[in-house]
Design a protein around this motif. Structure first.
Motif, mmCIF file in Angstrom:
data_model
loop_
_atom_site.group_PDB
_atom_site.id
_atom_site.type_symbol
_atom_site.label_atom_id
_atom_site.label_comp_id
_atom_site.label_asym_id
_atom_site.label_seq_id
_atom_site.Cartn_x
_atom_site.Cartn_y
_atom_site.Cartn_z
ATOM 1 N N ARG A 46 0.839 -1.199 0.000
ATOM 2 C CA ARG A 46 0.000 0.000 0.000
ATOM 3 C C ARG A 46 0.881 1.259 0.000
ATOM 4 N N ARG A 47 1.941 1.250 0.813
ATOM 5 C CA ARG A 47 2.858 2.397 0.864
ATOM 6 C C ARG A 47 3.572 2.577 -0.468
ATOM 7 N N LYS A 48 4.041 1.464 -1.033
ATOM 8 C CA LYS A 48 4.754 1.541 -2.310
ATOM 9 C C LYS A 48 3.841 2.054 -3.414
ATOM 10 N N GLN A 51 3.226 5.783 -3.104
ATOM 11 C CA GLN A 51 4.371 6.545 -3.602
ATOM 12 C C GLN A 51 4.339 6.643 -5.128
ATOM 13 N N VAL A 52 4.171 5.496 -5.780
ATOM 14 C CA VAL A 52 4.214 5.470 -7.243
ATOM 15 C C VAL A 52 3.042 6.249 -7.828
ATOM 16 N N TYR A 53 1.851 6.099 -7.264
ATOM 17 C CA TYR A 53 0.689 6.839 -7.750
ATOM 18 C C TYR A 53 0.875 8.347 -7.572
ATOM 19 N N LYS A 82 12.647 -2.680 -10.739
ATOM 20 C CA LYS A 82 11.614 -3.578 -11.276
ATOM 21 C C LYS A 82 10.633 -2.841 -12.185
ATOM 22 N N SER A 83 10.906 -1.555 -12.423
ATOM 23 C CA SER A 83 10.110 -0.727 -13.345
ATOM 24 C C SER A 83 8.662 -0.549 -12.906
ATOM 25 N N TYR A 84 8.442 -0.447 -11.580
ATOM 26 C CA TYR A 84 7.093 -0.146 -11.099
ATOM 27 C C TYR A 84 6.553 1.102 -11.780
ATOM 28 N N LEU A 85 7.352 2.171 -11.746
ATOM 29 C CA LEU A 85 6.898 3.448 -12.282
ATOM 30 C C LEU A 85 6.634 3.354 -13.786
ATOM 31 N N GLY A 86 7.578 2.786 -14.531
ATOM 32 C CA GLY A 86 7.421 2.686 -15.979
ATOM 33 C C GLY A 86 6.197 1.886 -16.378
ATOM 34 N N PHE A 87 5.986 0.754 -15.713
ATOM 35 C CA PHE A 87 4.829 -0.087 -16.054
ATOM 36 C C PHE A 87 3.512 0.616 -15.732
ATOM 37 N N LEU A 143 18.433 4.567 -27.852
ATOM 38 C CA LEU A 143 17.611 5.686 -27.404
ATOM 39 C C LEU A 143 17.594 6.803 -28.439
ATOM 40 N N PRO A 144 16.468 7.491 -28.576
ATOM 41 C CA PRO A 144 16.392 8.582 -29.552
ATOM 42 C C PRO A 144 17.241 9.780 -29.128
ATOM 43 N N ALA A 145 17.452 10.684 -30.068
ATOM 44 C CA ALA A 145 18.296 11.857 -29.812
ATOM 45 C C ALA A 145 17.648 12.814 -28.828
ATOM 46 N N GLN A 146 16.332 12.796 -28.766
ATOM 47 C CA GLN A 146 15.617 13.689 -27.853
ATOM 48 C C GLN A 146 14.618 12.882 -27.036
ATOM 49 N N ILE A 147 14.553 13.182 -25.731
ATOM 50 C CA ILE A 147 13.615 12.527 -24.830
ATOM 51 C C ILE A 147 12.779 13.609 -24.159
ATOM 52 N N ASP A 148 11.480 13.403 -24.081
ATOM 53 C CA ASP A 148 10.607 14.431 -23.512
ATOM 54 C C ASP A 148 10.691 14.518 -21.993
ATOM 55 N N VAL A 149 10.645 13.360 -21.333
ATOM 56 C CA VAL A 149 10.600 13.343 -19.868
ATOM 57 C C VAL A 149 11.652 12.367 -19.343
ATOM 58 N N VAL A 150 12.420 12.813 -18.364
ATOM 59 C CA VAL A 150 13.408 11.968 -17.693
ATOM 60 C C VAL A 150 12.981 11.813 -16.242
ATOM 61 N N THR A 151 12.915 10.575 -15.775
ATOM 62 C CA THR A 151 12.586 10.328 -14.374
ATOM 63 C C THR A 151 13.704 9.522 -13.723
ATOM 64 N N ALA A 152 13.850 9.721 -12.425
ATOM 65 C CA ALA A 152 14.802 8.928 -11.636
ATOM 66 C C ALA A 152 14.229 8.844 -10.229
ATOM 67 N N LEU A 153 13.622 7.719 -9.912
ATOM 68 C CA LEU A 153 12.987 7.496 -8.614
ATOM 69 C C LEU A 153 13.931 6.696 -7.729
#
Length: 288
Positions: A46-48, A51-53, A82-87, A143-153
């Motif tokens: 539930r906590r995890k 956070q992700v939501y 484990k790519s919680y955020l990406g999935f 990876l493409p030359a341009q990326i719109d959004v970068v995340t690092a959790l």
């Protein structure tokens, strides 16, 4: 099933529906072990999930600012684990829109393999996973030359700085960072502690080892924000979730304006000099 069991199951189902976002894949949450095989949610999960939501809400707003409300946006998630955020981003945002791509960047090969297999199993065909470090990713041909959004959790220590360098190289429209375990600046402070103590009373702020770690962590994020501003980003710093859920709680959101702030660059250099960290100008905080 007796009456008590039915009532308990109904209560658990009602509680689950209160937590889940509309359209969320139950199968995905089971595969990520956020839900049990019976579809239940324990306290840790539930906590995890909270956070992700919560982070998803921040990112969703940014994606909607992009052309076509982010339908064809690209997002790179550093230190994906484990790519919680990406999935979850794919499941709730990219999947329903039928466009856009999510890239997970992770150094642990076994996690990359599992994520690839899960994406294939769920039909998430616009997800890709790279078994490389954040430092290597800016030059990755996949990876493409341009990326719109970068995340690092919770990308540990200098991986957050590598994610920032990646975002600068890819001219990211937005960067969303939740730093973790900053050690590099604290190590530099320890090395120059004797000299600093003889030079300035400010060094009392990091004379004791515990304070060195805390000041190092705080200073790291302040320097990162100034560096982003110096490179043409508007920066907002806030909490990710309440402190009862996570001690690694600082959320840095950077929005590209293209207007470099000379004042931020000057303050950055002044702080590095004040704390005896000039060597970082050659590594982490190179002038643009």
């Amino acid at each position: 099933m007796n009456g008590k069991a039915v009532a308990k199951a109904s209560k658990a189902e009602a509680e689950l529906q209160e937590v889940l976002r509309p359209g969320q894949s139950i199968e995905l949450l089971k595969e990520l072990h956020i839900l049990t095989r019976e579809g239940r949610l324990n306290q840790d999960s539930r906590r995890k999930l909270k956070q992700v939501y919560h982070l998803f809400q921040f990112i969703e707003k940014l994606l909607l600012e992009l052309p076509e409300e982010g339908t064809h946006a690209s997002l790179a998630d550093h230190g994906a684990g484990k790519s919680y955020l990406g999935f979850i981003l794919y499941d709730l945002f990219f999947g329903p829109r039928g466009g856009g791509r999510v890239y997970g960047i992770e150094t642990r090969a076994e996690l990359v393999d599992k994520s690839r297999a899960l994406a294939k199993r769920l039909g998430f065909d616009r997800m890709a996973f790279l078994n490389i470090s954040a430092a290597e990713s800016a030059d990755a041909a996949e990876l493409p030359a341009q990326i719109d959004v970068v995340t690092a959790l919770h990308a540990c220590d200098t991986a957050t700085d590598d994610a920032i360098a990646f975002g600068l190289a890819k001219q990211a429209r937005f960067m969303v960072l939740v730093p973790c375990c900053q050690a590099e600046v604290a190590a530099c402070l320890r090395q120059t502690k004797a000299l600093s103590l003889s030079r300035t009373p400010l060094a009392e702020l990091w004379r004791h080892p515990l304070h060195t770690r805390e000041i190092g962590s705080q200073l790291t994020n302040v320097l990162r924000c100034l560096y982003l501003e110096a490179n043409g980003y508007q920066v907002t710093v806030t909490e990710l979730v309440g402190w009862e859920h996570s001690l690694k709680n600082e959320l840095i959101i950077a929005r590209r304006t293209g207007q470099r702030k000379a004042s931020a660059a000057g303050r950055l250099q002044e702080l590095l000099a004040q704390f005896g960290l000039e060597s970082l100008l050659e590594t982490r905080f190179r002038p643009g």
